[in-house]
Write an enzyme that holds these catalytic residues in place. Sequence first.
Site, PDB file in Angstrom:
ATOM      1  N   THR A  42       0.640  -1.568   6.724  1.00 15.93           N
ATOM      2  CA  THR A  42       0.802  -2.181   5.417  1.00 15.93           C
ATOM      3  C   THR A  42       1.222  -3.632   5.613  1.00 15.93           C
ATOM      4  O   THR A  42       1.830  -3.968   6.621  1.00 15.93           O
ATOM      5  CB  THR A  42       1.829  -1.408   4.554  1.00 15.93           C
ATOM      6  OG1 THR A  42       1.974  -2.039   3.289  1.00 15.93           O
ATOM      7  CG2 THR A  42       3.191  -1.332   5.222  1.00 15.93           C
ATOM      8  N   GLY A  43       0.874  -4.472   4.660  1.00 13.06           N
ATOM      9  CA  GLY A  43       1.198  -5.894   4.793  1.00 13.06           C
ATOM     10  C   GLY A  43      -0.061  -6.728   4.672  1.00 13.06           C
ATOM     11  O   GLY A  43      -1.013  -6.321   3.985  1.00 13.06           O
TER      12      GLY A  43
ATOM     13  N   THR B 124       0.843  -1.192   0.000  1.00 14.29           N
ATOM     14  CA  THR B 124       0.000   0.000   0.000  1.00 14.29           C
ATOM     15  C   THR B 124       0.870   1.230   0.000  1.00 14.29           C
ATOM     16  O   THR B 124       2.075   1.142   0.137  1.00 14.29           O
ATOM     17  CB  THR B 124      -0.799   0.088   1.317  1.00 14.29           C
ATOM     18  OG1 THR B 124       0.156   0.130   2.373  1.00 14.29           O
ATOM     19  CG2 THR B 124      -1.715  -1.080   1.519  1.00 14.29           C
TER      20      THR B 124
ATOM     21  N   ARG C  42     -13.242  -8.596  -2.112  1.00 12.75           N
ATOM     22  CA  ARG C  42     -12.433  -8.682  -0.880  1.00 12.75           C
ATOM     23  C   ARG C  42     -11.999  -7.272  -0.443  1.00 12.75           C
ATOM     24  O   ARG C  42     -11.519  -6.473  -1.219  1.00 12.75           O
ATOM     25  CB  ARG C  42     -11.207  -9.542  -1.155  1.00 12.75           C
ATOM     26  CG  ARG C  42     -10.168  -9.633  -0.028  1.00 12.75           C
ATOM     27  CD  ARG C  42      -8.999  -8.702  -0.245  1.00 12.75           C
ATOM     28  NE  ARG C  42      -7.890  -8.968   0.670  1.00 12.75           N
ATOM     29  CZ  ARG C  42      -6.886  -8.137   0.867  1.00 12.75           C
ATOM     30  NH1 ARG C  42      -6.840  -6.974   0.241  1.00 12.75           N
ATOM     31  NH2 ARG C  42      -5.903  -8.446   1.693  1.00 12.75           N
ATOM     32  N   VAL C  43     -12.191  -6.986   0.819  1.00 17.89           N
ATOM     33  CA  VAL C  43     -11.719  -5.729   1.397  1.00 17.89           C
ATOM     34  C   VAL C  43     -10.918  -6.082   2.641  1.00 17.89           C
ATOM     35  O   VAL C  43     -11.383  -6.855   3.478  1.00 17.89           O
ATOM     36  CB  VAL C  43     -12.892  -4.808   1.803  1.00 17.89           C
ATOM     37  CG1 VAL C  43     -12.378  -3.560   2.492  1.00 17.89           C
ATOM     38  CG2 VAL C  43     -13.719  -4.436   0.571  1.00 17.89           C
TER      39      VAL C  43
ATOM     40  N   GLY D 240      -3.254  -7.527   5.116  1.00 15.74           N
ATOM     41  CA  GLY D 240      -4.415  -6.843   5.675  1.00 15.74           C
ATOM     42  C   GLY D 240      -5.529  -7.764   6.112  1.00 15.74           C
ATOM     43  O   GLY D 240      -6.346  -7.389   6.958  1.00 15.74           O
TER      44      GLY D 240
HETATM   45  N1  GLY Z   1      -2.779  -4.157   3.447  1.00 18.62           N
HETATM   46  C1  GLY Z   1      -3.279  -4.158   2.154  1.00 18.62           C
HETATM   47  C2  GLY Z   1      -4.154  -5.317   1.853  1.00 18.62           C
HETATM   48  O1  GLY Z   1      -3.943  -6.388   2.406  1.00 18.62           O
HETATM   49  O2  GLY Z   1      -5.015  -5.180   1.027  1.00 18.62           O
END
Ligand code: GLY
Length: 320
Positions: free
Chosen positions: A231-232, A181, A208-209, A234
């Site tokens: 970030t990573g 991200t 997907r969110v 999620g």
């Molecule tokens: N951290 C971003 C995602 O997994 O979408």
Amino acid sequence: MEPIDRKTFLATAGAAVAAAGAPATVEAATASGVFLSTWKWGIEANAKAAEVFGASGSLVEAIEKGINVVEDDPKVMTVGYGGLPNAQGEVELDAGIMDGTTRRAGAVFSLHKIKNPISVARLVMEETLHTQMAGEGALQFAIAMGFKPMQLLTPQALEAWLKWKNAPHHETFWLHENHDTIGMVAASGGKVAAGCSTSGLAWKIPGRVADSPLVGCGYYADDAAGAASATGNGDVMTNYCTSKHIVQKMGEGMHPQEACEDLMRYMARSAPNLRSDMYCVIAINPKGEIGALSMNAKQPLQYALWRNGAGALHAAPHFM
Ligand code: GLY
């Protein structure tokens, strides 16, 4: 568990300030804005944010325009235009932004065809009484706000998708990953703000969110405590409300670095199997002090810091 070398981190951060000619007071040190972003593309994002902050005096405006630089860059294949698509070959974007002064956030989920989701998120925050909008409704809102729909799939991203699609035993996300991200946090004059934008996991199941657009997960900001972004992976970090955890700990008096450590300690303790994956966080307090941390040495975080008119890329310490 190897303790992270916090003393070295704090000394390095201090040296960067000294090298830039540290002003005497916090107000002076943060007058032109302190901008902290994830990954190497944060360098250009921070520079733009600082320029915009100089002209507008708005941290929210600065974060939006800084993140736009990364969303517009097709070479960054995890954010905005040129982001890798979902399993059906459609680029699907998420973003969120938060003003620490008003404690208002705006976010969009699963937005198609609009290359600057962070700008749409800002309009959700500033032009509506809502906080989060998703999918077709978010797209129609963006169009009503004057955004022009466009094809976000670049030839490079299409080629990568076809390669994945045509691989005989390709990985799918009915269990698995790959992501990144742009997260940015900022402070000036005792105020803070945060933002986050992503195309999410490549080849994700449509719809997907994860953490990036969720308030308290991908980003959080509160002038009384500080701002944070993550970030990573999620899908996992969402379960820990990472940014809210860090901001809350700063509110209880922790230095941003200690607050990042506190989160990682909690994650590692609660689920030891998490230790090998990518989990990274950044944080800033209203004084402009910063924190940055990755869970482990195998998945290191680089962060970009802009302070006193100068920007540089740094390696974050790791938790274990
Ligand atoms: N951290 C971003 C995602 O997994 O979408």
